[in-house]
Design a protein around this motif. Sequence first.
Motif, PDB file in Angstrom:
ATOM      1  N   HIS A  66       0.886  -1.084  -0.085  1.00  0.00           N
ATOM      2  CA  HIS A  66       0.025  -0.003   0.014  1.00  0.00           C
ATOM      3  C   HIS A  66       0.918   1.244   0.061  1.00  0.00           C
ATOM      4  CE1 HIS A  66      -2.225   3.234   1.870  1.00  0.00           C
ATOM      5  NE2 HIS A  66      -3.464   2.488   1.292  1.00  0.00           N
ATOM      6  N   TYR A  67       0.564   1.909  -0.972  1.00  0.00           N
ATOM      7  CA  TYR A  67       1.240   3.273  -1.025  1.00  0.00           C
ATOM      8  C   TYR A  67      -0.123   4.536  -0.966  1.00  0.00           C
ATOM      9  CZ  TYR A  67       4.916   0.342  -2.434  1.00  0.00           C
ATOM     10  OH  TYR A  67       5.766  -0.763  -2.564  1.00  0.00           O
ATOM     11  N   CYS A  68       0.630   5.805  -0.925  1.00  0.00           N
ATOM     12  CA  CYS A  68      -0.714   6.735  -1.111  1.00  0.00           C
ATOM     13  C   CYS A  68       0.087   8.033  -1.533  1.00  0.00           C
ATOM     14  CB  CYS A  68      -1.145   7.133   0.632  1.00  0.00           C
ATOM     15  SG  CYS A  68       0.091   7.822   1.664  1.00  0.00           S
ATOM     16  N   THR A  69      -0.947   9.169  -1.722  1.00  0.00           N
ATOM     17  CA  THR A  69      -0.578  10.419  -2.118  1.00  0.00           C
ATOM     18  C   THR A  69      -1.186  11.278  -0.946  1.00  0.00           C
ATOM     19  OG1 THR A  69      -2.372  10.969  -3.495  1.00  0.00           O
ATOM     20  CG2 THR A  69      -0.653   9.743  -4.474  1.00  0.00           C
ATOM     21  N   ILE A  70      -0.567  12.484  -0.692  1.00  0.00           N
ATOM     22  CA  ILE A  70      -1.066  13.437   0.093  1.00  0.00           C
ATOM     23  C   ILE A  70      -1.342  14.696  -0.278  1.00  0.00           C
ATOM     24  CG2 ILE A  70      -0.616  14.427   2.365  1.00  0.00           C
ATOM     25  CD1 ILE A  70      -1.027  11.672   3.064  1.00  0.00           C
ATOM     26  N   GLY A  71      -2.505  15.129   0.003  1.00  0.00           N
ATOM     27  CA  GLY A  71      -2.767  16.458  -0.637  1.00  0.00           C
ATOM     28  C   GLY A  71      -4.352  17.082  -0.083  1.00  0.00           C
ATOM     29  N   LEU A  72      -4.357  18.364  -0.364  1.00  0.00           N
ATOM     30  CA  LEU A  72      -5.580  18.929  -0.142  1.00  0.00           C
ATOM     31  C   LEU A  72      -6.580  19.042  -1.067  1.00  0.00           C
ATOM     32  CD1 LEU A  72      -7.687  20.821   1.785  1.00  0.00           C
ATOM     33  CD2 LEU A  72      -6.216  22.918   0.658  1.00  0.00           C
ATOM     34  N   ASN A  73      -7.863  18.116  -1.110  1.00  0.00           N
ATOM     35  CA  ASN A  73      -8.650  18.008  -2.141  1.00  0.00           C
ATOM     36  C   ASN A  73      -9.200  19.168  -2.704  1.00  0.00           C
ATOM     37  OD1 ASN A  73     -11.634  17.877  -1.207  1.00  0.00           O
ATOM     38  ND2 ASN A  73     -10.303  16.801   0.544  1.00  0.00           N
ATOM     39  N   SER A  74      -9.628  19.239  -3.760  1.00  0.00           N
ATOM     40  CA  SER A  74     -10.263  20.338  -4.544  1.00  0.00           C
ATOM     41  C   SER A  74     -11.520  20.922  -3.518  1.00  0.00           C
ATOM     42  CB  SER A  74     -10.529  20.284  -5.947  1.00  0.00           C
ATOM     43  OG  SER A  74     -11.258  19.286  -6.201  1.00  0.00           O
ATOM     44  N   ASN A  98     -12.893  25.967   1.899  1.00  0.00           N
ATOM     45  CA  ASN A  98     -12.797  26.335   3.121  1.00  0.00           C
ATOM     46  C   ASN A  98     -11.501  27.026   3.605  1.00  0.00           C
ATOM     47  OD1 ASN A  98     -12.709  26.482   6.073  1.00  0.00           O
ATOM     48  ND2 ASN A  98     -14.011  24.929   6.483  1.00  0.00           N
ATOM     49  N   GLU A  99     -11.354  28.150   3.189  1.00  0.00           N
ATOM     50  CA  GLU A  99     -10.189  28.783   3.264  1.00  0.00           C
ATOM     51  C   GLU A  99      -9.235  28.676   4.609  1.00  0.00           C
ATOM     52  OE1 GLU A  99      -9.970  33.101   1.962  1.00  0.00           O
ATOM     53  OE2 GLU A  99      -7.857  32.781   1.118  1.00  0.00           O
ATOM     54  N   ARG A 100     -10.078  28.900   5.820  1.00  0.00           N
ATOM     55  CA  ARG A 100      -9.503  28.810   7.169  1.00  0.00           C
ATOM     56  C   ARG A 100      -8.643  27.400   7.318  1.00  0.00           C
ATOM     57  NH1 ARG A 100     -10.720  26.037  11.173  1.00  0.00           N
ATOM     58  NH2 ARG A 100     -12.669  25.695  10.451  1.00  0.00           N
ATOM     59  N   LEU A 101      -9.597  26.367   6.878  1.00  0.00           N
ATOM     60  CA  LEU A 101      -9.324  24.983   7.077  1.00  0.00           C
ATOM     61  C   LEU A 101      -8.071  24.642   6.053  1.00  0.00           C
ATOM     62  CD1 LEU A 101      -9.791  22.418   8.595  1.00  0.00           C
ATOM     63  CD2 LEU A 101     -11.573  21.872   7.081  1.00  0.00           C
ATOM     64  N   ALA A 102      -8.239  25.212   5.011  1.00  0.00           N
ATOM     65  CA  ALA A 102      -7.111  24.840   3.907  1.00  0.00           C
ATOM     66  C   ALA A 102      -5.859  25.340   4.258  1.00  0.00           C
ATOM     67  CB  ALA A 102      -7.621  25.309   2.505  1.00  0.00           C
ATOM     68  N   ASP A 103      -5.727  26.651   4.905  1.00  0.00           N
ATOM     69  CA  ASP A 103      -4.678  27.080   5.328  1.00  0.00           C
ATOM     70  C   ASP A 103      -3.858  26.061   6.452  1.00  0.00           C
ATOM     71  OD1 ASP A 103      -4.454  29.239   3.579  1.00  0.00           O
ATOM     72  OD2 ASP A 103      -5.435  30.641   4.876  1.00  0.00           O
ATOM     73  N   GLU A 104      -4.745  25.796   7.345  1.00  0.00           N
ATOM     74  CA  GLU A 104      -4.083  24.923   8.426  1.00  0.00           C
ATOM     75  C   GLU A 104      -3.539  23.656   7.802  1.00  0.00           C
ATOM     76  OE1 GLU A 104      -6.723  24.396  11.600  1.00  0.00           O
ATOM     77  OE2 GLU A 104      -7.456  26.443  11.443  1.00  0.00           O
ATOM     78  N   VAL A 105      -4.324  22.940   6.804  1.00  0.00           N
ATOM     79  CA  VAL A 105      -4.003  21.766   6.366  1.00  0.00           C
ATOM     80  C   VAL A 105      -2.668  22.035   5.242  1.00  0.00           C
ATOM     81  CG1 VAL A 105      -4.601  20.065   4.329  1.00  0.00           C
ATOM     82  CG2 VAL A 105      -6.330  20.998   6.083  1.00  0.00           C
ATOM     83  N   MET A 106      -2.371  23.204   4.777  1.00  0.00           N
ATOM     84  CA  MET A 106      -1.197  23.322   3.999  1.00  0.00           C
ATOM     85  C   MET A 106      -0.028  23.328   4.931  1.00  0.00           C
ATOM     86  SD  MET A 106      -1.867  23.723   0.533  1.00  0.00           S
ATOM     87  CE  MET A 106      -0.302  24.405   0.269  1.00  0.00           C
ATOM     88  N   GLU A 107      -0.343  23.733   6.260  1.00  0.00           N
ATOM     89  CA  GLU A 107       0.763  23.793   7.088  1.00  0.00           C
ATOM     90  C   GLU A 107       1.324  22.519   7.395  1.00  0.00           C
ATOM     91  OE1 GLU A 107      -0.169  26.193  10.417  1.00  0.00           O
ATOM     92  OE2 GLU A 107      -0.448  28.007   9.277  1.00  0.00           O
ATOM     93  N   MET A 108       0.344  21.380   7.348  1.00  0.00           N
ATOM     94  CA  MET A 108       0.774  20.132   7.776  1.00  0.00           C
ATOM     95  C   MET A 108       1.375  19.255   6.547  1.00  0.00           C
ATOM     96  SD  MET A 108      -2.733  18.076   8.784  1.00  0.00           S
ATOM     97  CE  MET A 108      -3.386  19.325   9.622  1.00  0.00           C
ATOM     98  N   LEU A 109       1.041  19.584   5.327  1.00  0.00           N
ATOM     99  CA  LEU A 109       1.418  18.618   4.353  1.00  0.00           C
ATOM    100  C   LEU A 109       3.029  18.383   4.147  1.00  0.00           C
ATOM    101  CD1 LEU A 109      -0.816  20.012   1.344  1.00  0.00           C
ATOM    102  CD2 LEU A 109      -1.189  18.223   2.821  1.00  0.00           C
ATOM    103  N   PRO A 110       3.773  19.606   4.231  1.00  0.00           N
ATOM    104  CA  PRO A 110       5.177  19.056   4.079  1.00  0.00           C
ATOM    105  C   PRO A 110       5.681  17.839   5.237  1.00  0.00           C
ATOM    106  CG  PRO A 110       4.885  21.215   4.424  1.00  0.00           C
ATOM    107  CD  PRO A 110       3.861  20.955   4.715  1.00  0.00           C
ATOM    108  N   LEU A 111       5.218  17.757   6.430  1.00  0.00           N
ATOM    109  CA  LEU A 111       5.338  16.826   7.310  1.00  0.00           C
ATOM    110  C   LEU A 111       4.935  15.450   6.736  1.00  0.00           C
ATOM    111  CD1 LEU A 111       6.323  15.483   9.976  1.00  0.00           C
ATOM    112  CD2 LEU A 111       3.872  16.020  10.669  1.00  0.00           C
ATOM    113  N   TYR A 112       3.857  15.065   6.115  1.00  0.00           N
ATOM    114  CA  TYR A 112       3.248  14.199   5.523  1.00  0.00           C
ATOM    115  C   TYR A 112       3.800  13.595   4.245  1.00  0.00           C
ATOM    116  CZ  TYR A 112       0.288  13.720   9.684  1.00  0.00           C
ATOM    117  OH  TYR A 112      -0.180  13.780  10.927  1.00  0.00           O
TER     118      TYR A 112
END
Length: 303
Positions: free
Chosen positions: A68-76, A81-95
Amino acid sequence: MAFIDPHIHMVSRTTADYEAMAAAGVVAVIEPAFWQGQPRTTAGSFQDYFATLVGFERFRASQFGIRHYCTIGLNSKEANNERLADEVMEMLPLYLTKEGVVAIGEIGFDDQTALEEKYLRLQLELAVEVDLPILIHTPHRNKKRGTYRTMDIIEDLGIAPHRVVIDHNNEETCKEVLDRGYWCAFTIYPRTKMGNERVVEIIRQYGTERVIIDSSADWGVSDALAVPKTARLMEQAGITNDQIEIVTYQNALAAYSPSGQFREEDWLNPTPIDQRTLFQGNSVLRGGQSPRVDEAGEELIIR
């Protein structure tokens, strides 16, 4: 014949699907991060979801003989939801640096809003920064416009098309995607994206170069065996085994191997299945089920 399903949402599927897929020849899957049906309201729900993709789901697949492999991202869809999207963008580099992450995705357009374009561009730039392939989701509505717009943005940022898989194509989009040099993926999904009789005709017309087949099976009416079933249909239609292998295995391997995470030797030299193994204290078995325990070399023994 061995198969790769390079787009399937296994979190929404049962272990019975893993057993059926392994029996049908599926050796590896890629699970893109995506919308879960219920809109998420906190960054913590994304964090737990991403952790499942790189953790328990990877373990669960291994216990049934599939890598099993995966891709990580914020779906379109949730990019709006801009507030939530900004918070998700901050965590993406870790994952994106976790073991088993082979691309950033699936990203792209849903309603083709300004916010969707904002986070598409940010994530494309992030993919360049972390040197990962990119998986693009093309919209179900106004697909041609959204697909062309996505490719225009990718090219505006100077990203080479061979680093990008454009998924959910149909007869309306595939020629342009192939002509512009991208990997061109087709999702075999009942009564919505693409039936497999149609994809057989597309392969007859356009050939196998940079063409990929996947199931995108999820919590909807979908088929986790879409890739092996389509392979059988292609065989019945007179398409050669070499051509079938290219679109159901080799092209996915070539598209995602630049990540350094997607290695054929992972499934050619698998660790024997031992369902007594636990993940963070948890088993893949439910109460009363007997564990499957394979011994190395057991596949050679005839009893």
